[in-house]
Motif scaffolding. Sequence first.
Motif, PDB file in Angstrom:
ATOM      1  N   LYS A  64      17.471  73.842  59.548  1.00  0.00           N
ATOM      2  CA  LYS A  64      18.793  73.469  59.030  1.00  0.00           C
ATOM      3  C   LYS A  64      19.328  72.204  59.694  1.00  0.00           C
ATOM      4  O   LYS A  64      20.046  71.435  59.076  1.00  0.00           O
ATOM      5  CB  LYS A  64      19.776  74.628  59.234  1.00  0.00           C
ATOM      6  N   VAL A  65      18.984  72.012  60.947  1.00  0.00           N
ATOM      7  CA  VAL A  65      19.377  70.764  61.615  1.00  0.00           C
ATOM      8  C   VAL A  65      18.100  69.956  61.820  1.00  0.00           C
ATOM      9  O   VAL A  65      17.186  70.397  62.512  1.00  0.00           O
ATOM     10  CB  VAL A  65      20.069  71.054  62.958  1.00  0.00           C
ATOM     11  N   ILE A  66      18.057  68.787  61.197  1.00  0.00           N
ATOM     12  CA  ILE A  66      16.819  68.004  61.232  1.00  0.00           C
ATOM     13  C   ILE A  66      16.664  67.354  62.607  1.00  0.00           C
ATOM     14  O   ILE A  66      17.607  66.775  63.138  1.00  0.00           O
ATOM     15  CB  ILE A  66      16.814  66.978  60.077  1.00  0.00           C
ATOM     16  N   SER A  67      15.476  67.504  63.181  1.00  0.00           N
ATOM     17  CA  SER A  67      15.225  66.893  64.487  1.00  0.00           C
ATOM     18  C   SER A  67      14.851  65.421  64.287  1.00  0.00           C
ATOM     19  O   SER A  67      14.428  65.017  63.203  1.00  0.00           O
ATOM     20  CB  SER A  67      14.084  67.622  65.194  1.00  0.00           C
ATOM     21  N   LEU A  68      15.000  64.648  65.352  1.00  0.00           N
ATOM     22  CA  LEU A  68      14.684  63.217  65.232  1.00  0.00           C
ATOM     23  C   LEU A  68      13.206  62.965  64.903  1.00  0.00           C
ATOM     24  O   LEU A  68      12.911  62.142  64.029  1.00  0.00           O
ATOM     25  CB  LEU A  68      15.112  62.493  66.522  1.00  0.00           C
ATOM     26  N   PRO A  69      12.253  63.687  65.544  1.00  0.00           N
ATOM     27  CA  PRO A  69      10.849  63.466  65.162  1.00  0.00           C
ATOM     28  C   PRO A  69      10.590  63.767  63.687  1.00  0.00           C
ATOM     29  O   PRO A  69       9.855  63.059  63.007  1.00  0.00           O
ATOM     30  CB  PRO A  69      10.075  64.448  66.052  1.00  0.00           C
ATOM     31  N   ARG A  70      11.255  64.823  63.185  1.00  0.00           N
ATOM     32  CA  ARG A  70      11.063  65.187  61.776  1.00  0.00           C
ATOM     33  C   ARG A  70      11.682  64.134  60.847  1.00  0.00           C
ATOM     34  O   ARG A  70      11.109  63.757  59.843  1.00  0.00           O
ATOM     35  CB  ARG A  70      11.700  66.573  61.533  1.00  0.00           C
ATOM     36  N   GLU A 286      28.539  66.688  45.169  1.00  0.00           N
ATOM     37  CA  GLU A 286      29.554  67.514  45.821  1.00  0.00           C
ATOM     38  C   GLU A 286      30.110  68.564  44.850  1.00  0.00           C
ATOM     39  O   GLU A 286      30.222  69.742  45.185  1.00  0.00           O
ATOM     40  CB  GLU A 286      30.689  66.648  46.369  1.00  0.00           C
ATOM     41  N   ARG A 287      30.425  68.129  43.632  1.00  0.00           N
ATOM     42  CA  ARG A 287      30.999  69.071  42.662  1.00  0.00           C
ATOM     43  C   ARG A 287      29.962  70.125  42.253  1.00  0.00           C
ATOM     44  O   ARG A 287      30.294  71.292  42.025  1.00  0.00           O
ATOM     45  CB  ARG A 287      31.503  68.280  41.442  1.00  0.00           C
ATOM     46  N   THR A 288      28.709  69.702  42.159  1.00  0.00           N
ATOM     47  CA  THR A 288      27.636  70.644  41.818  1.00  0.00           C
ATOM     48  C   THR A 288      27.514  71.710  42.912  1.00  0.00           C
ATOM     49  O   THR A 288      27.415  72.904  42.617  1.00  0.00           O
ATOM     50  CB  THR A 288      26.298  69.884  41.641  1.00  0.00           C
ATOM     51  N   ILE A 289      27.541  71.283  44.158  1.00  0.00           N
ATOM     52  CA  ILE A 289      27.438  72.245  45.266  1.00  0.00           C
ATOM     53  C   ILE A 289      28.650  73.184  45.252  1.00  0.00           C
ATOM     54  O   ILE A 289      28.511  74.411  45.345  1.00  0.00           O
ATOM     55  CB  ILE A 289      27.335  71.509  46.622  1.00  0.00           C
ATOM     56  N   ARG A 290      29.836  72.625  45.103  1.00  0.00           N
ATOM     57  CA  ARG A 290      31.043  73.473  45.075  1.00  0.00           C
ATOM     58  C   ARG A 290      30.960  74.479  43.917  1.00  0.00           C
ATOM     59  O   ARG A 290      31.348  75.636  44.061  1.00  0.00           O
ATOM     60  CB  ARG A 290      32.296  72.611  44.879  1.00  0.00           C
ATOM     61  N   ALA A 315      14.386  58.257  47.994  1.00  0.00           N
ATOM     62  CA  ALA A 315      13.798  58.483  49.312  1.00  0.00           C
ATOM     63  C   ALA A 315      14.433  59.683  50.022  1.00  0.00           C
ATOM     64  O   ALA A 315      15.552  60.076  49.710  1.00  0.00           O
ATOM     65  CB  ALA A 315      13.987  57.232  50.162  1.00  0.00           C
ATOM     66  N   TYR A 316      13.685  60.235  50.996  1.00  0.00           N
ATOM     67  CA  TYR A 316      14.259  61.299  51.833  1.00  0.00           C
ATOM     68  C   TYR A 316      15.466  60.790  52.619  1.00  0.00           C
ATOM     69  O   TYR A 316      16.442  61.513  52.809  1.00  0.00           O
ATOM     70  CB  TYR A 316      13.201  61.853  52.799  1.00  0.00           C
ATOM     71  N   TRP A 317      15.375  59.531  53.095  1.00  0.00           N
ATOM     72  CA  TRP A 317      16.511  59.021  53.885  1.00  0.00           C
ATOM     73  C   TRP A 317      17.774  58.989  53.037  1.00  0.00           C
ATOM     74  O   TRP A 317      18.879  59.158  53.562  1.00  0.00           O
ATOM     75  CB  TRP A 317      16.202  57.653  54.512  1.00  0.00           C
ATOM     76  N   MET A 318      17.636  58.795  51.717  1.00  0.00           N
ATOM     77  CA  MET A 318      18.830  58.769  50.865  1.00  0.00           C
ATOM     78  C   MET A 318      19.466  60.165  50.774  1.00  0.00           C
ATOM     79  O   MET A 318      20.690  60.302  50.772  1.00  0.00           O
ATOM     80  CB  MET A 318      18.462  58.249  49.470  1.00  0.00           C
ATOM     81  N   THR A 319      18.608  61.196  50.699  1.00  0.00           N
ATOM     82  CA  THR A 319      19.151  62.564  50.707  1.00  0.00           C
ATOM     83  C   THR A 319      19.881  62.832  52.018  1.00  0.00           C
ATOM     84  O   THR A 319      20.972  63.416  52.024  1.00  0.00           O
ATOM     85  CB  THR A 319      18.017  63.596  50.507  1.00  0.00           C
ATOM     86  N   ILE A 320      19.295  62.380  53.134  1.00  0.00           N
ATOM     87  CA  ILE A 320      19.948  62.585  54.439  1.00  0.00           C
ATOM     88  C   ILE A 320      21.335  61.947  54.420  1.00  0.00           C
ATOM     89  O   ILE A 320      22.329  62.557  54.813  1.00  0.00           O
ATOM     90  CB  ILE A 320      19.079  61.996  55.581  1.00  0.00           C
ATOM     91  N   LYS A 321      21.421  60.717  53.908  1.00  0.00           N
ATOM     92  CA  LYS A 321      22.715  60.013  53.871  1.00  0.00           C
ATOM     93  C   LYS A 321      23.687  60.721  52.925  1.00  0.00           C
ATOM     94  O   LYS A 321      24.867  60.878  53.239  1.00  0.00           O
ATOM     95  CB  LYS A 321      22.509  58.560  53.412  1.00  0.00           C
ATOM     96  N   LYS A 322      23.193  61.128  51.746  1.00  0.00           N
ATOM     97  CA  LYS A 322      24.082  61.806  50.780  1.00  0.00           C
ATOM     98  C   LYS A 322      24.631  63.094  51.373  1.00  0.00           C
ATOM     99  O   LYS A 322      25.811  63.412  51.212  1.00  0.00           O
ATOM    100  CB  LYS A 322      23.312  62.160  49.494  1.00  0.00           C
ATOM    101  N   MET A 323      23.767  63.848  52.052  1.00  0.00           N
ATOM    102  CA  MET A 323      24.215  65.138  52.570  1.00  0.00           C
ATOM    103  C   MET A 323      25.148  64.972  53.758  1.00  0.00           C
ATOM    104  O   MET A 323      25.966  65.855  54.022  1.00  0.00           O
ATOM    105  CB  MET A 323      23.012  66.025  52.912  1.00  0.00           C
ATOM    106  N   GLU A 324      25.045  63.845  54.441  1.00  0.00           N
ATOM    107  CA  GLU A 324      26.017  63.574  55.514  1.00  0.00           C
ATOM    108  C   GLU A 324      27.431  63.493  54.942  1.00  0.00           C
ATOM    109  O   GLU A 324      28.403  63.832  55.597  1.00  0.00           O
ATOM    110  CB  GLU A 324      25.677  62.252  56.221  1.00  0.00           C
ATOM    111  N   LEU A 325      27.527  63.053  53.690  1.00  0.00           N
ATOM    112  CA  LEU A 325      28.846  62.942  53.044  1.00  0.00           C
ATOM    113  C   LEU A 325      29.412  64.314  52.676  1.00  0.00           C
ATOM    114  O   LEU A 325      30.577  64.424  52.310  1.00  0.00           O
ATOM    115  CB  LEU A 325      28.739  62.085  51.767  1.00  0.00           C
ATOM    116  N   MET A 326      28.562  65.348  52.703  1.00  0.00           N
ATOM    117  CA  MET A 326      28.982  66.699  52.263  1.00  0.00           C
ATOM    118  C   MET A 326      29.262  67.610  53.452  1.00  0.00           C
ATOM    119  O   MET A 326      29.379  68.815  53.290  1.00  0.00           O
ATOM    120  CB  MET A 326      27.867  67.385  51.433  1.00  0.00           C
ATOM    121  N   GLU A 327      29.303  67.035  54.651  1.00  0.00           N
ATOM    122  CA  GLU A 327      29.386  67.897  55.847  1.00  0.00           C
ATOM    123  C   GLU A 327      30.610  68.800  55.852  1.00  0.00           C
ATOM    124  O   GLU A 327      30.574  69.911  56.368  1.00  0.00           O
ATOM    125  CB  GLU A 327      29.332  67.035  57.122  1.00  0.00           C
TER     126      GLU A 327
END
Length: 346
Positions: A64-70, A286-290, A315-327
């Motif tokens: 659930k919490v992504i590690s830096l190596p991962r 965000e609305r989809t998750i809600r 990219a995976y990095w884009m998902t990481i950035k998008k999900m940061e917006l949903m914290e």
Amino acid sequence: MKQYIFTALLLFSVSVAVTAQTSDENPYANNYIYWGYLSDYKQGQATTAFNAINEMLNANPPQKVISLPRELALVSLDQLLHDTDNDATDPFYTFINNRMRQLLKDLDTPVTKGLRIYKLYNDGFIVKSPKATIAIDLIPGGSNAKPFITDSVVYEIAGRCDALFISHLHADHANLNIAKSFAARGKRVIAPKNLWVGVDPLIQPMEVENVETHIEFEELDLTLHVLPGHQGNDYNNINVVEFHNEGTVAHTGDQWGTADLTWIDHVHERYDIDVLMPNCWVNDMERTIRGFGPKLIITGHENELGEHTIDHREAYWMTIKKMELMEDLNIPYVLMTWGEYYDYRK
Ligand SMILES: [Zn+2]
Ligand SMILES: [Zn+2]
């Protein structure tokens, strides 16, 4: 003018000669000297990087919490998969097929409680409960002539599943050969309306679309709820799979439509969704998750190769950035790549 054409032809033939050279011709290949052998160099680099990524992912499994190596492994994978020189090359095929063989081995492990959720190429998932193993949008990827996942591996994966659910007709989600391999083993395939009509009694296109539908699978102890989504003007099954007593997953296919958001807003009032598997580029994350109100999110559809230019490979990095917006939603998410799994328990 003729001189220019001659020069252009000369340059073209030189560049073809350079890219066509193989390690067999490189007298220094065994010493890792690539001077003048550009294509060999890139293949050597990709092989080393794919192998290191594979090892780093295995040592740092999905959490659930992504590690830096991962994170570094996934972002490195993005870089390799957004360099079109690596498309359809041996290092890529070796990487994806090794990961699928690993998955195949794991699929033989029984699940005693909850759900084991595997991610496959593109938007493919396999969800395994103690009583059933279902596949959603399972495809081999690549072309028919040279699929990413070899026929033998993909048929073995199909052989370990009990049913296949298809979100919509697009080739990055629906593959007739795979559907036939399910039917050949006596397993049902639920497809959207008008897809693969009359092919096999076990390949069952929906009789309706735009109508919420419920299909019982008594022998698998699950109920499939099909919610009427859309990708633009194309109809798209949102498959909500309720594994009785173990958990409910929702797979959004290629959901992309503002009009559907008005009913998506209320899904959580009628369904107790445990895991939401949205396409990573859904039009309003965000609305989809809600709307679904899940307890866990596992995105799909990253790094689709072939059909799109690199700006839409996602990219995976884009998902990481998008999900940061949903914290602020406080819903954990797990980012996975091909062949990985995550165990969910209620
Ligand atoms: Zn689509
Ligand atoms: Zn798609």
